[in-house]
Design an enzyme around this catalytic site. Structure first.
Site, PDB file in Angstrom:
ATOM      1  N   GLU A  81     -15.950  -4.193   3.423  1.00 13.00           N
ATOM      2  CA  GLU A  81     -17.363  -5.032   2.928  1.00 13.00           C
ATOM      3  C   GLU A  81     -17.777  -6.034   4.034  1.00 13.00           C
ATOM      4  O   GLU A  81     -18.586  -6.992   3.829  1.00 13.00           O
ATOM      5  CB  GLU A  81     -16.754  -5.910   1.349  1.00 13.00           C
ATOM      6  CG  GLU A  81     -16.620  -4.860   0.395  1.00 13.00           C
ATOM      7  CD  GLU A  81     -15.696  -6.377  -0.541  1.00 13.00           C
ATOM      8  OE1 GLU A  81     -15.032  -6.810   0.044  1.00 13.00           O
ATOM      9  OE2 GLU A  81     -15.804  -5.859  -1.947  1.00 13.00           O
ATOM     10  N   GLU A 112       2.864   8.385   2.769  1.00 13.44           N
ATOM     11  CA  GLU A 112       3.109   7.150   3.774  1.00 13.44           C
ATOM     12  C   GLU A 112       4.717   7.881   4.377  1.00 13.44           C
ATOM     13  O   GLU A 112       5.094   6.603   4.872  1.00 13.44           O
ATOM     14  CB  GLU A 112       3.565   6.414   2.391  1.00 13.44           C
ATOM     15  CG  GLU A 112       4.192   6.623   1.698  1.00 13.44           C
ATOM     16  CD  GLU A 112       4.542   5.758   0.501  1.00 13.44           C
ATOM     17  OE1 GLU A 112       5.708   5.107   0.242  1.00 13.44           O
ATOM     18  OE2 GLU A 112       3.219   5.001  -0.455  1.00 13.44           O
TER      19      GLU A 112
END
Length: 270
Positions: A81, A112
């Site tokens: 953004e 992960e």
């Protein structure tokens, strides 16, 4: 001695399946209200990290986020953004997520847990000592993220972290750790809830403050935003009308579209 994973402690609420919808919503909201209070306590930590991020970016460096699961997805949202909101180049704020782009929408098993892969994923971007890397992990113990921060430290790259437990391994691996302790989740261990909200708020604070320091905001306006849809063109047109005291909407719109941003259009009118 292992650190305390408050994020994994049992919920303070029992038998959720027996609650009415109104009770569920009320109790979730009650828990959510502790988040901004916890963030407020962490402002001194956030301030230190924003200062170094701003300094590095003003000297030509980039900001990297690295995370897994919800933390990685929140990083992707924040980074993606920045260009449309502030008109900065793509690649100035970069999000790296364990498991790659597929992991944005689909869980990638055990991604992960790979301690070596985090640095490999950062290295693809040619990361160097001009940049800052912020590791994000609600638990504060994600191997993918910690491994990346450890390697950054060896190479003289400034690091920060965002976690939701006290005295975490990721904090120990970071130069500028941020710990926002929000307590046990409404659904035990579901860190996409309060922990995710806390991480999102902190990411908002970091990127917004850094962009303001970079001069991408004037007064309280996004004068460099990209004009990617009709809503933003309309917003930009009205901002320009106010800024240069022009009453003709269509004239202001034409000027805005010609120069591509409120800032450039206003400068051309001066």
């Amino acid at each position: 001695m292992a650190f305390e994973k408050i994020t994994e402690q049992p919920s303070q609420y029992r038998h959720l399946e027996k609650m009415s919808i109104a009770s569920l919503l009320t109790n979730i909201n009650k828990e959510d209200q502790v988040v901004p209070q916890a963030v407020a306590k962490a402002i001194p930590q956030i301030e230190k990290l924003v200062e170094v991020v701003s300094d590095k970016m003003l000297m030509g460096g980039r900001l990297f986020y690295i995370g897994a699961g919800t933390s990685g997805r929140l990083a992707v949202v924040d980074a993606s953004e920045c260009p449309p909101t502030y008109g900065v180049p793509y690649g100035l704020v970069v999000a790296v997520i364990a498991g790659g782009e597929k992991a944005i929408t689909t869980a990638v098993e055990f991604a992960e847990d790979d301690r070596e892969q985090g640095w490999k994923d950062l290295d693809v971007h040619g990361i160097n000592e001009k940049d800052v890397v912020i590791g994000i992990a609600a638990s504060g113990a994600t191997p993918y993220v910690i491994g990346a921060l450890d390697e950054c430290r060896k190479r003289g790259i400034v690091t920060g972290s965002i976690s939701c437990n006290p005295d975490t391994p990721i904090s120990a691996a970071a130069d500028f750790p941020i710990e926002v302790v929000v307590g046990p989740e409404f659904v035990t261990g579901s860190t996409r809830m309060k922990s995710g909200t806390a991480q999102k708020l902190v990411l908002n604070m970091i990127s917004t403050s850094a962009m303001i320091q970079l001069g991408r905001v004037e007064d309280n306006k996004m004068v460099n935003m990209q004009l990617t849809n009709d809503k933003l063109v309309d917003r930009g047109t009205r901002m320009l009308m106010e800024r240069i005291q022009l009453e003709d909407y269509e004239e202001a719109k034409a000027l805005l579209l010609k120069y591509g941003s409120v800032k450039k259009a206003a400068e051309s009118f001066a």
